[in-house]
Each structure stands twice: as C-alpha cells, then as structure tokens.
Design an enzyme around this catalytic site. Sequence first.
Site, PDB file in Angstrom:
ATOM      1  N   GLU A 103     -12.913  -7.307 -34.723  1.00 56.63           N
ATOM      2  CA  GLU A 103     -11.848  -8.477 -34.664  1.00 56.63           C
ATOM      3  C   GLU A 103     -12.458  -9.775 -34.234  1.00 56.63           C
ATOM      4  O   GLU A 103     -13.227  -9.517 -33.079  1.00 56.63           O
ATOM      5  CB  GLU A 103     -10.792  -7.801 -33.769  1.00 56.63           C
ATOM      6  CG  GLU A 103      -9.701  -8.828 -33.699  1.00 56.63           C
ATOM      7  CD  GLU A 103      -8.496  -8.442 -32.714  1.00 56.63           C
ATOM      8  OE1 GLU A 103      -8.661  -7.508 -32.264  1.00 56.63           O
ATOM      9  OE2 GLU A 103      -7.632  -9.334 -32.685  1.00 56.63           O
TER      10      GLU A 103
ATOM     11  N   ARG B 267     -17.761   6.658 -28.718  1.00 58.61           N
ATOM     12  CA  ARG B 267     -18.062   5.224 -28.273  1.00 58.61           C
ATOM     13  C   ARG B 267     -19.510   5.141 -27.530  1.00 58.61           C
ATOM     14  O   ARG B 267     -19.457   6.180 -26.590  1.00 58.61           O
ATOM     15  CB  ARG B 267     -16.854   4.646 -27.423  1.00 58.61           C
ATOM     16  CG  ARG B 267     -15.813   4.094 -28.089  1.00 58.61           C
ATOM     17  CD  ARG B 267     -14.646   3.707 -26.911  1.00 58.61           C
ATOM     18  NE  ARG B 267     -14.966   2.234 -26.489  1.00 58.61           N
ATOM     19  CZ  ARG B 267     -14.463   1.371 -27.163  1.00 58.61           C
ATOM     20  NH1 ARG B 267     -13.687   1.542 -28.160  1.00 58.61           N
ATOM     21  NH2 ARG B 267     -14.837   0.140 -26.523  1.00 58.61           N
TER      22      ARG B 267
ATOM     23  N   LYS C 163     -14.566  -6.559 -24.641  1.00 60.81           N
ATOM     24  CA  LYS C 163     -14.705  -7.994 -25.128  1.00 60.81           C
ATOM     25  C   LYS C 163     -13.721  -8.576 -24.167  1.00 60.81           C
ATOM     26  O   LYS C 163     -13.735  -9.966 -23.659  1.00 60.81           O
ATOM     27  CB  LYS C 163     -14.165  -8.165 -26.579  1.00 60.81           C
ATOM     28  CG  LYS C 163     -15.418  -7.846 -27.579  1.00 60.81           C
ATOM     29  CD  LYS C 163     -14.825  -8.283 -28.997  1.00 60.81           C
ATOM     30  CE  LYS C 163     -13.886  -7.188 -29.554  1.00 60.81           C
ATOM     31  NZ  LYS C 163     -13.595  -7.548 -31.003  1.00 60.81           N
TER      32      LYS C 163
HETATM   33  P1  ATP Z   1     -13.361  -3.952 -27.244  1.00 57.91           P
HETATM   34  O1  ATP Z   1     -13.030  -2.997 -26.864  1.00 57.91           O
HETATM   35  O2  ATP Z   1     -14.732  -4.302 -26.861  1.00 57.91           O
HETATM   36  O3  ATP Z   1     -12.684  -5.123 -27.707  1.00 57.91           O
HETATM   37  P2  ATP Z   1     -12.855  -3.381 -29.931  1.00 57.91           P
HETATM   38  O4  ATP Z   1     -12.879  -2.037 -30.413  1.00 57.91           O
HETATM   39  O5  ATP Z   1     -11.572  -3.786 -29.671  1.00 57.91           O
HETATM   40  O6  ATP Z   1     -13.954  -3.683 -28.773  1.00 57.91           O
HETATM   41  P3  ATP Z   1     -13.451  -4.441 -32.544  1.00 57.91           P
HETATM   42  O7  ATP Z   1     -13.864  -5.659 -33.049  1.00 57.91           O
HETATM   43  O8  ATP Z   1     -12.194  -3.892 -32.989  1.00 57.91           O
HETATM   44  O9  ATP Z   1     -13.684  -4.237 -31.136  1.00 57.91           O
HETATM   45  O10 ATP Z   1     -14.532  -3.152 -32.940  1.00 57.91           O
HETATM   46  C1  ATP Z   1     -15.202  -3.173 -34.363  1.00 57.91           C
HETATM   47  C2  ATP Z   1     -15.458  -1.898 -34.489  1.00 57.91           C
HETATM   48  O11 ATP Z   1     -16.792  -1.566 -33.562  1.00 57.91           O
HETATM   49  C3  ATP Z   1     -14.678  -0.744 -34.563  1.00 57.91           C
HETATM   50  O12 ATP Z   1     -15.045   0.104 -35.571  1.00 57.91           O
HETATM   51  C4  ATP Z   1     -14.844  -0.127 -33.221  1.00 57.91           C
HETATM   52  O13 ATP Z   1     -14.464   1.324 -33.352  1.00 57.91           O
HETATM   53  C5  ATP Z   1     -16.536  -0.519 -32.883  1.00 57.91           C
HETATM   54  N1  ATP Z   1     -16.798  -0.192 -31.506  1.00 57.91           N
HETATM   55  C6  ATP Z   1     -16.178  -1.143 -30.633  1.00 57.91           C
HETATM   56  N2  ATP Z   1     -16.651  -0.788 -29.431  1.00 57.91           N
HETATM   57  C7  ATP Z   1     -17.489   0.136 -29.607  1.00 57.91           C
HETATM   58  C8  ATP Z   1     -18.373   1.121 -28.609  1.00 57.91           C
HETATM   59  N3  ATP Z   1     -18.306   0.794 -27.322  1.00 57.91           N
HETATM   60  N4  ATP Z   1     -18.966   2.025 -29.137  1.00 57.91           N
HETATM   61  C9  ATP Z   1     -19.048   2.241 -30.533  1.00 57.91           C
HETATM   62  N5  ATP Z   1     -18.262   1.554 -31.391  1.00 57.91           N
HETATM   63  C10 ATP Z   1     -17.382   0.621 -30.939  1.00 57.91           C
HETATM   64 MG    MG Z   2     -10.325  -3.345 -31.751  1.00 55.97          MG
END
Ligand code: ATP
Ligand code: MG
Length: 563
Positions: free
Chosen positions: A35, A272, A282
């Site tokens: 995102e 994760r 983020k």
């Molecule tokens: P955040 O919680 O930091 O906002 P998010 O999951 O909302 O992260 P996205 O941009 O939606 O961020 O994530 C894109 C991809 O990265 C998704 O497939 C998500 O599962 C993966 N991802 C995000 N954080 C992690 C993590 N800590 N470990 C592994 N994969 C991750």
């Molecule tokens: Mg997300």
Amino acid sequence: MEEQEKSLNFIEQIVEQDLAEGKNDGRIQTRFPPEPNGYLHIGHVKAICMDFGIAEKYNGVCNLRFDDTNPAKEDTEYVETIERDIAWLGFKWGKIFYASDYFQQLYDLAIRFIKEGKAYVDEQTAEQIAEQKGTPTEPGVASPYRDRPIEENLRLFEAMQRGEIEEGKMVLRAKIDMANPNMHFRDPIMYRIITSHPHHRTGTKWKVYPMYDFAHGQSDYFEGVTHSICTLEFEVHRPLYDYFLDQITGENFAGLSPYGPDYRPKQREFNRLNITYTVMSKRKMLTLVKEGLVAGWDDPRMPTVCGLRRRGYTPQAIRTFMDKIGYTKVEGMIDQGLLEHVIREDLKETAPRVCAIFDPVKLVITNYEGEGETLIAENIDGHEELGTREMKFGKELWIERGDFLEEADNKFYRLSPGGREVRLKASYIIQATGCEKDANGNITTVYATYDPDSKSGTEGGNRKTKATINWVECNSAVDAEVRLYDRLFAVENPSADERDFRELLNPDSLKVVNAKVEASLKDAKMQDHFQLLKQGYFVVDDDSKPDHLVLNRTCSLKDNYLK
Ligand code: ATP
Ligand code: MG
C-alpha cells in the site's frame, strides 16, 4: 567443493507440488502488493524476497501492485520510493499494476452482487456495526437494513458513488452469515465513502472505495496471479478471499479473467518478520518521522530499506539475512544481532581498513627529520590482492588521547614515558618521552622518538611490540563528522510494551564525534564502506560534501550474536 543443496521452504514445496500436478498450465505468477502509504521496511523485504524469489526460481513473473484503495493515506511520493527501494534490492518486476486501475470493474462487480441479493447498504454507524459483530462464540446481530429491497440498495449505492451521501453515513456490506464462526464472514464491509481526500491517481472520480477483502483477491484474479503469498494475519481472511472468488469463477464465471472459469488464485501465508529493538509498522514509523523523533524515513536508525541503505547495509547482506531466517508458519522475534552479524560478515571481506582518531591529541616525533613520507598499507591486512593505499607519515600525528598515559602501571601496554615500545599501525615503532599540558592540566602534546629501522614491511618491521596504535598525519588529516548510531529503541519489544512507543526510544541512539581520518578518505564517495580500525564499520553518508565528510557507523566490530 560440491554446493550444498538448500532444502525448500514450505511455499516452494507447495509451488513444486502445483507444478507437478500441472496446475495453471505450469504458469507461476506472484505479486508484491504494497500500500503506498509509507516507505518499505525490512519486514516488507521478507515478503519481497518470497514473492520475487518464487518467480525467479520457477521461471515465473512477479508483478508490482500498488494496493491503493485508501486515498486518505496514500501518495505518489510513496509509489516512487517503493519502486526505487525494490530496484536497489536488486529485484525486477514484470508489470506495475494499481488496484485503482480496477475501480470500475470492482464497482461493476459490487452492482452485480447487489442485484444478486449478495450485498446491501447499511446506514448504521461504524460503532453500531462493530457492536453487532458478536464474538467468536456468540453470533452477531443482523443489521436492520439487511433485508432492504434490491432496488433500494442499488439506488443508494449509486447515490453513494455520486457523492450524494456524506462520508461515514453509509457502507456497502456483503450479505453472508452473521452467525459464522469466522468473524470475517459476518457481513464484511465491501465499500466505504471517502470524499475528504482525492485519490493520488483517480482524483475525485470515485466517492466509494473498496475494502481490502473485496479488492485484493479480485485484483489477483484480474491479473492472473497463481500464488498470492502474504503474511499470517491474513490466514483468517482466506475463506473470505475464496468466498468472493467463488462468486465470479467456476459456474459463476463472469469473464473478468483471461484464464477461464477454472483458473483461480490461491492465497498462502507465512510468518511476519519482527526484529528486537525496533518497530515494524509504517504507522509508527510515520509518527516518528512526522514528530521529528528521527531525521526522516531514511534516518540510519530506521528499519526502512532506505534507512538500512544509509546505515551501510548492502542488498546482499539483507538478502542473506532473509535466507538465514527462512519462512515458517510460526510468529516469532528475530534478534537484531543477527542482522548486524550478516552485514559484519559481508563487510569483513570487503571494507578497506583505515585509521580514524575520534579523540585526538597531537604526537610530535622529536627525532623525525625531513618533510614526511608516504607509506604503503594493505587495505585488508594479509590480503595484498585486495589492494593497498598510501598513508602520509610525518613529524606530527594525531593519536587517540586514551592511547597515552603520563603515569601507567605495567598492565598498560600503550604509550607512556619509561621505555616501552609501541608500534604505530603499518609504520614505525616509537617510545613516548613526555608531554605538555595546558593551564587546566589537559594534555595538549605528547612527545616521542621513533626508530628509523623499524618500518613495517622492512626487516625491522618484524620486531614485535605489545601494542599497536592508530594514527593520522596532521597536515594531511581529513576532518570527518562521525555519526555513531545505536539501536532505535531501549526495550527489546516496543510493540508489546504498555507504554507509548515514543517513550521507549533509546536516548543514546545517536552520538556525533568530530574525528581526524587519514587522507585516503579525501576522495571517498557516497556509499563507500570502511572499517575504521578499532571502531567499527562505517559508510559514507549522503550528507557528505566535497569539503565535509560524514561517516555513519553501520555496526561495531564486536559480534554479540549468540548462535
Ligand atoms: P505495516 O503493518 O507496516 O503498515 P502492511 O502489511 O500494512 O505493513 P503493506 O504495504 O500492506 O504493509 O504490505 C505489503 C506486503 O508486505 C504484504 O503482503 C504484507 O504481508 C507484507 N509485509 C508487511 N509487513 C511485513 C512483515 N513484517 N514481515 C513480512 N511481510 C510483511
Ligand atoms: Mg497492509
């Protein structure tokens, strides 16, 4: 030596099984779906290595898809930095897609759902809807709007999209099952109204925006994704992912994918990445940036990709780290020491060793005659093949204040008057003869004599001393601003702490010293790596200017990682 075969991770096993069964005609397609509401962090890199890694390994393609369904938080700035960071890591995507490209198709699908009696417009507040959700053991309560006539649902949803309904006043919900033990099935929200922020790509064209659950699986499907790999928190969403796809594939085939009625993407989940002494969200990172608690998204203490780069991490080291931690179905916490361990191992092999004096005091070699000379030193001791550099030597040198004691006992092997011999790194042996102090008693100059026959690299260079000290010749020394970074948080797991995460920051995460470094660093370029002898591994910071060298500490020399 035979290369050791690495065992497959569980996702690779699934992919190999699918290939063996001839699924999707052998086609492998993944996507990385960020995102664009912040910068990529090292958690994302774990997903990137998986998504791109599977495509690379099995001759498939990995596309980049921006999951841009919430205009309130998203921006093109983030789109650009995400692309730049993935390229820096060394991965190549196939195509770039945006969920916003599918707004029309998704809207049309929503209309279809309404017409089929599978969705309704709810006028309750978010709080009321949440209250009615029930608990995993108690069924939810149906909304009073659940059985609205189809015509009315259509009329209201279209009014929502025309901007006639205020933000927050209505949502479109899927009509599934308010008693389902999986809470995600209790009439999940499909669409909400957002009119307060224009979308960074579609402007004000859309007033209603699809929720993650209604957008993600369909986007995978429109693009032809075969393996939709994500993190474990989405495991509970998987039945809903499948439910929405069931409505448009197979016998309900709506012609929205080029791959026919039998094709459908499959979601798979892995654990994760969490690392000690930092946060992996983020939202929290944005707070740190906005409140000025760090210098920006690329502050070298941040766990962002651009922060790690600025800290001196190499793409190779980050990818090695991901290989070492692997992929499982169990959530856990990784020791930050492991991350430091991999970059240290990487730089150990490549970073030239140079002298830098952090707390300088002048040393005058009283018996040294002449203009000075140029010595040749190996970049990495014992590795002539890795190159040599020139070191200016002369009568006046900077040495570390702590390397001289006016009065010392016999456990102190460095400089002190009284006949003990000390080698100056890669040059001559000296003996201290005395020192000069200012009115406050602080030592201003140390005096010594040198042995002209003791030069390193000559026969006299073999003579052993109990201590070797670093030095930098005064006339040629370069001033450097050295930024000593340490962990960002003072506690191991800030996310599990009851206190506000901002109160848990490590107050000593940055110390700045003005150092004297050897002349060979004069022409150092951005992102050059060095080992400052006895100090640690350092990288040239982006803030460096031709007349102002800035070095960031990547990591210390000492490895505290317990295997
Ligand atoms: P955040 O919680 O930091 O906002 P998010 O999951 O909302 O992260 P996205 O941009 O939606 O961020 O994530 C894109 C991809 O990265 C998704 O497939 C998500 O599962 C993966 N991802 C995000 N954080 C992690 C993590 N800590 N470990 C592994 N994969 C991750
Ligand atoms: Mg997300």
